[in-house]
Scaffold this motif. Sequence first.
Motif, PDB file in Angstrom:
ATOM      1  N   ALA A 187       7.514 -21.409 -24.045  1.00  0.00           N
ATOM      2  CA  ALA A 187       8.932 -21.517 -24.367  1.00  0.00           C
ATOM      3  C   ALA A 187       9.574 -20.148 -24.173  1.00  0.00           C
ATOM      4  O   ALA A 187       9.629 -19.340 -25.109  1.00  0.00           O
ATOM      5  CB  ALA A 187       9.128 -22.017 -25.793  1.00  0.00           C
ATOM      6  N   PRO A 188      10.053 -19.845 -22.961  1.00  0.00           N
ATOM      7  CA  PRO A 188      10.619 -18.522 -22.712  1.00  0.00           C
ATOM      8  C   PRO A 188      11.881 -18.247 -23.511  1.00  0.00           C
ATOM      9  O   PRO A 188      12.193 -17.094 -23.808  1.00  0.00           O
ATOM     10  CB  PRO A 188      10.904 -18.531 -21.207  1.00  0.00           C
ATOM     11  N   THR A 189      12.626 -19.309 -23.847  1.00  0.00           N
ATOM     12  CA  THR A 189      13.804 -19.163 -24.696  1.00  0.00           C
ATOM     13  C   THR A 189      13.789 -20.275 -25.735  1.00  0.00           C
ATOM     14  O   THR A 189      12.958 -21.186 -25.683  1.00  0.00           O
ATOM     15  CB  THR A 189      15.110 -19.263 -23.873  1.00  0.00           C
ATOM     16  N   ALA A 190      14.749 -20.243 -26.653  1.00  0.00           N
ATOM     17  CA  ALA A 190      14.819 -21.272 -27.680  1.00  0.00           C
ATOM     18  C   ALA A 190      15.257 -22.614 -27.116  1.00  0.00           C
ATOM     19  O   ALA A 190      15.075 -23.648 -27.767  1.00  0.00           O
ATOM     20  CB  ALA A 190      15.787 -20.833 -28.776  1.00  0.00           C
ATOM     21  N   LYS A 191      15.809 -22.628 -25.902  1.00  0.00           N
ATOM     22  CA  LYS A 191      16.333 -23.861 -25.327  1.00  0.00           C
ATOM     23  C   LYS A 191      15.498 -24.405 -24.175  1.00  0.00           C
ATOM     24  O   LYS A 191      15.715 -25.534 -23.725  1.00  0.00           O
ATOM     25  CB  LYS A 191      17.771 -23.640 -24.831  1.00  0.00           C
ATOM     26  N   ILE A 192      14.554 -23.634 -23.667  1.00  0.00           N
ATOM     27  CA  ILE A 192      13.774 -24.037 -22.498  1.00  0.00           C
ATOM     28  C   ILE A 192      12.291 -24.023 -22.851  1.00  0.00           C
ATOM     29  O   ILE A 192      11.802 -23.090 -23.504  1.00  0.00           O
ATOM     30  CB  ILE A 192      14.039 -23.108 -21.303  1.00  0.00           C
ATOM     31  N   ALA A 193      11.561 -25.067 -22.427  1.00  0.00           N
ATOM     32  CA  ALA A 193      10.115 -25.134 -22.649  1.00  0.00           C
ATOM     33  C   ALA A 193       9.437 -25.751 -21.438  1.00  0.00           C
ATOM     34  O   ALA A 193       9.949 -26.695 -20.832  1.00  0.00           O
ATOM     35  CB  ALA A 193       9.799 -25.948 -23.903  1.00  0.00           C
ATOM     36  N   LEU A 194       8.295 -25.197 -21.069  1.00  0.00           N
ATOM     37  CA  LEU A 194       7.454 -25.745 -20.023  1.00  0.00           C
ATOM     38  C   LEU A 194       6.149 -26.186 -20.661  1.00  0.00           C
ATOM     39  O   LEU A 194       5.546 -25.440 -21.445  1.00  0.00           O
ATOM     40  CB  LEU A 194       7.169 -24.718 -18.920  1.00  0.00           C
ATOM     41  N   GLN A 195       5.714 -27.404 -20.295  1.00  0.00           N
ATOM     42  CA  GLN A 195       4.473 -27.941 -20.846  1.00  0.00           C
ATOM     43  C   GLN A 195       3.587 -28.458 -19.723  1.00  0.00           C
ATOM     44  O   GLN A 195       4.073 -28.975 -18.706  1.00  0.00           O
ATOM     45  CB  GLN A 195       4.765 -29.080 -21.822  1.00  0.00           C
ATOM     46  N   GLY A 196       2.304 -28.354 -19.949  1.00  0.00           N
ATOM     47  CA  GLY A 196       1.341 -28.872 -18.997  1.00  0.00           C
ATOM     48  C   GLY A 196       0.285 -29.693 -19.702  1.00  0.00           C
ATOM     49  O   GLY A 196       0.092 -29.585 -20.921  1.00  0.00           O
ATOM     50  N   LEU A 197      -0.392 -30.533 -18.947  1.00  0.00           N
ATOM     51  CA  LEU A 197      -1.518 -31.318 -19.460  1.00  0.00           C
ATOM     52  C   LEU A 197      -2.550 -31.479 -18.367  1.00  0.00           C
ATOM     53  O   LEU A 197      -2.217 -31.833 -17.224  1.00  0.00           O
ATOM     54  CB  LEU A 197      -1.051 -32.704 -19.918  1.00  0.00           C
ATOM     55  N   LEU A 198      -3.803 -31.219 -18.704  1.00  0.00           N
ATOM     56  CA  LEU A 198      -4.926 -31.515 -17.825  1.00  0.00           C
ATOM     57  C   LEU A 198      -5.955 -32.242 -18.664  1.00  0.00           C
ATOM     58  O   LEU A 198      -6.466 -31.689 -19.647  1.00  0.00           O
ATOM     59  CB  LEU A 198      -5.521 -30.236 -17.229  1.00  0.00           C
ATOM     60  N   GLU A 199      -6.258 -33.508 -18.302  1.00  0.00           N
ATOM     61  CA  GLU A 199      -7.211 -34.303 -19.074  1.00  0.00           C
ATOM     62  C   GLU A 199      -8.253 -34.928 -18.155  1.00  0.00           C
ATOM     63  O   GLU A 199      -7.914 -35.472 -17.101  1.00  0.00           O
ATOM     64  CB  GLU A 199      -6.503 -35.409 -19.846  1.00  0.00           C
ATOM     65  N   TRP A 200      -9.490 -34.848 -18.604  1.00  0.00           N
ATOM     66  CA  TRP A 200     -10.594 -35.563 -17.952  1.00  0.00           C
ATOM     67  C   TRP A 200     -11.122 -36.591 -18.949  1.00  0.00           C
ATOM     68  O   TRP A 200     -11.351 -36.275 -20.120  1.00  0.00           O
ATOM     69  CB  TRP A 200     -11.715 -34.596 -17.568  1.00  0.00           C
ATOM     70  N   ARG A 201     -11.269 -37.845 -18.490  1.00  0.00           N
ATOM     71  CA  ARG A 201     -11.726 -38.908 -19.377  1.00  0.00           C
ATOM     72  C   ARG A 201     -12.770 -39.760 -18.680  1.00  0.00           C
ATOM     73  O   ARG A 201     -12.584 -40.174 -17.533  1.00  0.00           O
ATOM     74  CB  ARG A 201     -10.558 -39.798 -19.812  1.00  0.00           C
TER      75      ARG A 201
END
Length: 410
Positions: free
Chosen positions: A327-341
């Motif tokens: 979250a570089p600022t209070a209004k912007i967020a980047l999220q990622g997910l990597l899952e192996w099942r």
Amino acid sequence: MTFFGIGSRLWATRGAGRPLSILLLSGVSAAALAADPADAFNFYISQSFQHDDNLYRLADGVKPFGDGQRDDNISVTSFSAMFDRVYSRQRLYASVDLAYVAFDNYSDLDYDTKGMTAGWDWSFGSHWTGKLELKQDELARDRSDFRTNSRETSINRRRTLDAEADYWWHPDWAAGVGYEAFASEYSDDASQNLNYEASIPEVSLTYRPQSGNKVSLRARFTDGKYPDRTSSAIRDDGYSQRDLRLVGAWRLTGASRLSGYLGYTSREYENLEVRDFSGMTARLQHDWTITGKVQLRTTARREIGAREDLTDNSVVTKAVSVEPTWAPTAKIALQGLLEWRQRDFRGDPGLVTSVVEQDDETTTCRLSVSYMPLDSLSLSLSHTASSRTSDRAANEYDANVTALSAQYSF
């Protein structure tokens, strides 16, 4: 006024999206969307537009219904209302979730879902605490497991009644009992043999020091039934299961927290002993606040009949996932997910040699960015890519889902 938003899950992972929790939007930080604690009532309206390039989760080169279109555009419109208030030492809460999912090309698949929760976290005197909760949720059955030529959506409805009571004979120690009644049913005729009921009593011993950490030793005894299934050489209509679990939430450091359970499970089927299971089961989650702007969540699990898998409960699931957030600022967020099942369907018991045993491995990658121009409005853009390999070639697939969404709260 016009509102745009998203249901809480993408088609890539659960069919077409559903508002199980409006705080867990795809690509949106749950903390950023938390309701105002001063308000007893909170409302959320959301709308998403998704493009799915492999709607039926088919192998490369295969088209639905012989010559049908593989991709589709999907609209998910949802509304949620929440009530949560503390009266003295009693907490009452309730929620309602409604969603409508529409398809451009396959309009016969259009469906709606309804969910609700009502609960009471109670406390009497200085020694007794507990919980009473009734919950229903609905979601579309995952088409990666629902192999059919039917032009309809199979809806899975799940109902849970959960009751717990703890007696605190010491400020840090409690003994408790609990009971859960669970029922799962499907809307389509082809899935009726997966309808499932379970009765689960429980006893526990809990340690909760003043630090706020908590750990419990729990023994669970499950009586599971498939009421619409006839026992045969390859199917059973019930089982009994015993679980001994160490369950807890423990802050390791000021920036690190471990939660989940570690246990041993023993399951015995009523007729097909070859499918009996015994072994370690676990679901552990580690949350690490690396800096004020960077967080990392790591989850590992090994379970039998994980409910979110929406398949026959003889499935053994192993999975590992990593979810970074920046979250570089209070209004912007980047999220990622990597899952192996990996899922082991426990195979054929050896009585029908024409049936191929099935093990699946699925990899899911997701990247999303969210922006909050207002405290009450969140916008997000996400892309999810999933790929599955299987012992059965027809069950393999590659799929990509892109979603543009927003949510308005008031």
